[in-house]
Motif scaffolding. Sequence first.
Motif, PDB file in Angstrom:
ATOM      1  N   LYS A  66       0.926  -1.007   0.084  1.00 27.24           N
ATOM      2  CA  LYS A  66      -0.076  -0.109  -0.109  1.00 27.24           C
ATOM      3  C   LYS A  66       1.032   1.215  -0.029  1.00 27.24           C
ATOM      4  CE  LYS A  66      -3.412  -2.358   3.073  1.00 27.24           C
ATOM      5  NZ  LYS A  66      -3.912  -2.580   4.236  1.00 27.24           N
ATOM      6  N   VAL A  67       2.217   1.056   0.212  1.00 24.27           N
ATOM      7  CA  VAL A  67       3.082   2.206   0.301  1.00 24.27           C
ATOM      8  C   VAL A  67       3.265   2.649  -1.175  1.00 24.27           C
ATOM      9  CG1 VAL A  67       5.458   3.077   0.959  1.00 24.27           C
ATOM     10  CG2 VAL A  67       4.042   1.387   2.278  1.00 24.27           C
ATOM     11  N   ARG A  68       3.184   4.112  -1.339  1.00 24.88           N
ATOM     12  CA  ARG A  68       3.286   4.717  -2.540  1.00 24.88           C
ATOM     13  C   ARG A  68       4.810   4.605  -2.901  1.00 24.88           C
ATOM     14  NH1 ARG A  68       1.476  10.884  -4.169  1.00 24.88           N
ATOM     15  NH2 ARG A  68       2.021  10.908  -6.533  1.00 24.88           N
ATOM     16  N   GLY A  69       5.074   4.224  -4.067  1.00 28.02           N
ATOM     17  CA  GLY A  69       6.303   4.174  -4.659  1.00 28.02           C
ATOM     18  C   GLY A  69       6.837   2.748  -4.650  1.00 28.02           C
ATOM     19  N   LEU A  70       6.113   1.846  -4.044  1.00 25.02           N
ATOM     20  CA  LEU A  70       6.717   0.267  -3.826  1.00 25.02           C
ATOM     21  C   LEU A  70       5.679  -0.388  -4.745  1.00 25.02           C
ATOM     22  CD1 LEU A  70       7.701  -0.087  -0.058  1.00 25.02           C
ATOM     23  CD2 LEU A  70       9.096   0.628  -1.923  1.00 25.02           C
ATOM     24  N   SER A  71       6.418  -1.422  -5.254  1.00 20.41           N
ATOM     25  CA  SER A  71       5.640  -2.479  -6.062  1.00 20.41           C
ATOM     26  C   SER A  71       4.765  -3.423  -5.161  1.00 20.41           C
ATOM     27  CB  SER A  71       6.429  -3.125  -7.259  1.00 20.41           C
ATOM     28  OG  SER A  71       7.235  -4.014  -6.444  1.00 20.41           O
ATOM     29  N   ALA A  72       3.769  -4.250  -5.595  1.00 25.47           N
ATOM     30  CA  ALA A  72       2.886  -5.132  -4.773  1.00 25.47           C
ATOM     31  C   ALA A  72       3.895  -6.296  -4.421  1.00 25.47           C
ATOM     32  CB  ALA A  72       1.930  -5.502  -5.596  1.00 25.47           C
ATOM     33  N   GLY A  73       5.006  -6.358  -5.185  1.00 24.72           N
ATOM     34  CA  GLY A  73       5.820  -7.656  -4.715  1.00 24.72           C
ATOM     35  C   GLY A  73       6.559  -7.416  -3.311  1.00 24.72           C
ATOM     36  N   TRP A  74       6.770  -6.090  -2.903  1.00 27.44           N
ATOM     37  CA  TRP A  74       7.195  -6.012  -1.367  1.00 27.44           C
ATOM     38  C   TRP A  74       6.587  -6.734  -0.427  1.00 27.44           C
ATOM     39  CZ3 TRP A  74      11.543  -2.878   0.042  1.00 27.44           C
ATOM     40  CH2 TRP A  74      12.195  -2.462  -1.226  1.00 27.44           C
ATOM     41  N   LYS A  75       5.295  -7.080  -0.711  1.00 32.80           N
ATOM     42  CA  LYS A  75       4.552  -7.488   0.262  1.00 32.80           C
ATOM     43  C   LYS A  75       4.926  -8.934   0.753  1.00 32.80           C
ATOM     44  CE  LYS A  75       0.767  -9.775  -2.374  1.00 32.80           C
ATOM     45  NZ  LYS A  75       1.468  -9.487  -3.628  1.00 32.80           N
ATOM     46  N   ASP A  76       5.466  -9.715  -0.072  1.00 32.72           N
ATOM     47  CA  ASP A  76       6.091 -10.862   0.485  1.00 32.72           C
ATOM     48  C   ASP A  76       7.387 -11.272  -0.283  1.00 32.72           C
ATOM     49  OD1 ASP A  76       5.475 -11.341  -2.302  1.00 32.72           O
ATOM     50  OD2 ASP A  76       3.825 -12.350  -2.123  1.00 32.72           O
ATOM     51  N   ASN A  77       8.289 -10.277  -0.360  1.00 29.16           N
ATOM     52  CA  ASN A  77       9.714 -10.784  -1.077  1.00 29.16           C
ATOM     53  C   ASN A  77      10.872 -10.432  -0.092  1.00 29.16           C
ATOM     54  OD1 ASN A  77      10.084  -7.990  -1.092  1.00 29.16           O
ATOM     55  ND2 ASN A  77      10.099  -7.777  -3.203  1.00 29.16           N
ATOM     56  N   ASP A  78      11.613 -11.149  -0.265  1.00 31.30           N
ATOM     57  CA  ASP A  78      13.152 -10.904   0.692  1.00 31.30           C
ATOM     58  C   ASP A  78      13.440  -9.596   0.849  1.00 31.30           C
ATOM     59  OD1 ASP A  78      13.162 -13.892   0.828  1.00 31.30           O
ATOM     60  OD2 ASP A  78      14.690 -13.973  -0.707  1.00 31.30           O
ATOM     61  N   ILE A  79      13.390  -8.421   0.214  1.00 31.23           N
ATOM     62  CA  ILE A  79      13.884  -7.383   0.235  1.00 31.23           C
ATOM     63  C   ILE A  79      12.878  -6.806   1.499  1.00 31.23           C
ATOM     64  CG2 ILE A  79      12.793  -6.179  -1.704  1.00 31.23           C
ATOM     65  CD1 ILE A  79      15.389  -4.370  -1.726  1.00 31.23           C
ATOM     66  N   GLY A  80      11.416  -6.923   1.207  1.00 31.72           N
ATOM     67  CA  GLY A  80      10.723  -6.589   2.018  1.00 31.72           C
ATOM     68  C   GLY A  80      10.745  -6.922   3.491  1.00 31.72           C
ATOM     69  N   ARG A  81      11.114  -8.193   3.696  1.00 29.94           N
ATOM     70  CA  ARG A  81      11.412  -8.824   4.799  1.00 29.94           C
ATOM     71  C   ARG A  81      12.587  -8.160   5.575  1.00 29.94           C
ATOM     72  NH1 ARG A  81       9.081 -13.443   2.320  1.00 29.94           N
ATOM     73  NH2 ARG A  81      10.912 -14.060   1.445  1.00 29.94           N
ATOM     74  N   ARG A  82      13.728  -7.768   4.791  1.00 29.94           N
ATOM     75  CA  ARG A  82      14.584  -7.163   5.382  1.00 29.94           C
ATOM     76  C   ARG A  82      14.317  -5.758   5.790  1.00 29.94           C
ATOM     77  NH1 ARG A  82      17.261  -9.987   1.138  1.00 29.94           N
ATOM     78  NH2 ARG A  82      17.354  -8.258  -0.326  1.00 29.94           N
TER      79      ARG A  82
END
Length: 405
Positions: A262-278
């Motif tokens: 939901k964050v503006r500027g981030l793709s939907a993939g951040w919700k479950d990818n490794d970089i999102g976890r970091r």
Amino acid sequence: MKIHPLITTTEALADLCERLAKADFVTVDTEFMRENTYWPELCLVQIADDKEAAAIDPLAPGLDMSPLLDLLVDNEDVLKVFHAGGQDVEIIYNLTGKTPHPIFDTQIAMMAVSQSEQIGYSNLVESWLGLSIDKGARFTDWSRRPLTERQIEYAIGDVTHLSKIFPKLLKRLIKTGRGEWLDIEMEKLADPENYRTDMDTVWQKIRAPSRNPAVLGRLKSLAAWREREAMDKNIPKGRIMRDETLADIASHPPREQHDLAKVRGLSAGWKDNDIGRRLMQTLADSKPLTDAEMPPKAPRGAPLGKEGALVADLLKLLLKIRSREIDIAARLLARTDDLELLAAGQRRNLPILEGWRFEQFGRDALELVEGKLAFAVVNGKLKMAHIDDIGGSSEEPEVVVHVDE
């Protein structure tokens, strides 16, 4: 001057550097690419003295750059001359952990002998040698091989022209007696701390969303995390996340990783990818800034107020007049921040109140804010004078402007 063919072997490079090590100075320039990488990719190095010049291909298979790097960072007997050399020095620092020394920058030197703030290389060559440079090869892809003859000729020209200009510029500096003025500026350019990435301070380059210690603590952790991610992937840090997005997350941290979508500027993939976890782990580990880490409330000094702002404007006018009188770049004499600090009442730790800057400008600046110096318009011309001198002048001033404490 002898121009060598493109150097692509360690043997040829070692022979060149052995000869250049006996020179009084060498002129240096680099061509690099950094649009798609975190670390600048060195694509070409050009070097010359007053007798010979060469371009060196750091991308040539098997080429060992050690002879050149040793010459630049370990040989204290040879002066290294650059023009606007900040990025060139950064590249050398990235390769060696050291900076070239001793060093001389012709762009900075021009500020001491003219009112040019940041003279470009083309204008420098035209003003000193009367030559026009073909800029067509400037924005070519320097990483693509083979390099064309036009590219190499253009690149070598940067150091051959500079090798002719430097002695002329040095003579002018000696004649004007301003060579010593530049010593501190050149040492600043060569200071390794300018090129070291400090993970504890990278956040300070981002516009702070608030002065809340918890928010700034998250911003500090996120900025360092982004820097490491960009380094590891060797991509520009803006490709990881833009400053605005980073600041937004610091101000409004998501509760769960899936909220990153939901964050503006981030793709939907951040919700479950490794970089999102970091990223989420970085937020969890962040701590509020301590009182010692908090930025000052007024980084430019005490608030000026309306009267202080007027005094700062008068100081800027004084700076323009003085830089014109002694033919020096205003930026070399004083920074706007320092003028505002002086107007706000600060008297310590100001470069304009020390050394040659005090003699050339700071003393008058101090007298202006203390009400001892005034601007007078006499016969349509702006002049500076002490208040007592104006009173005793045979010429009646049309307008007098001064500051009373």
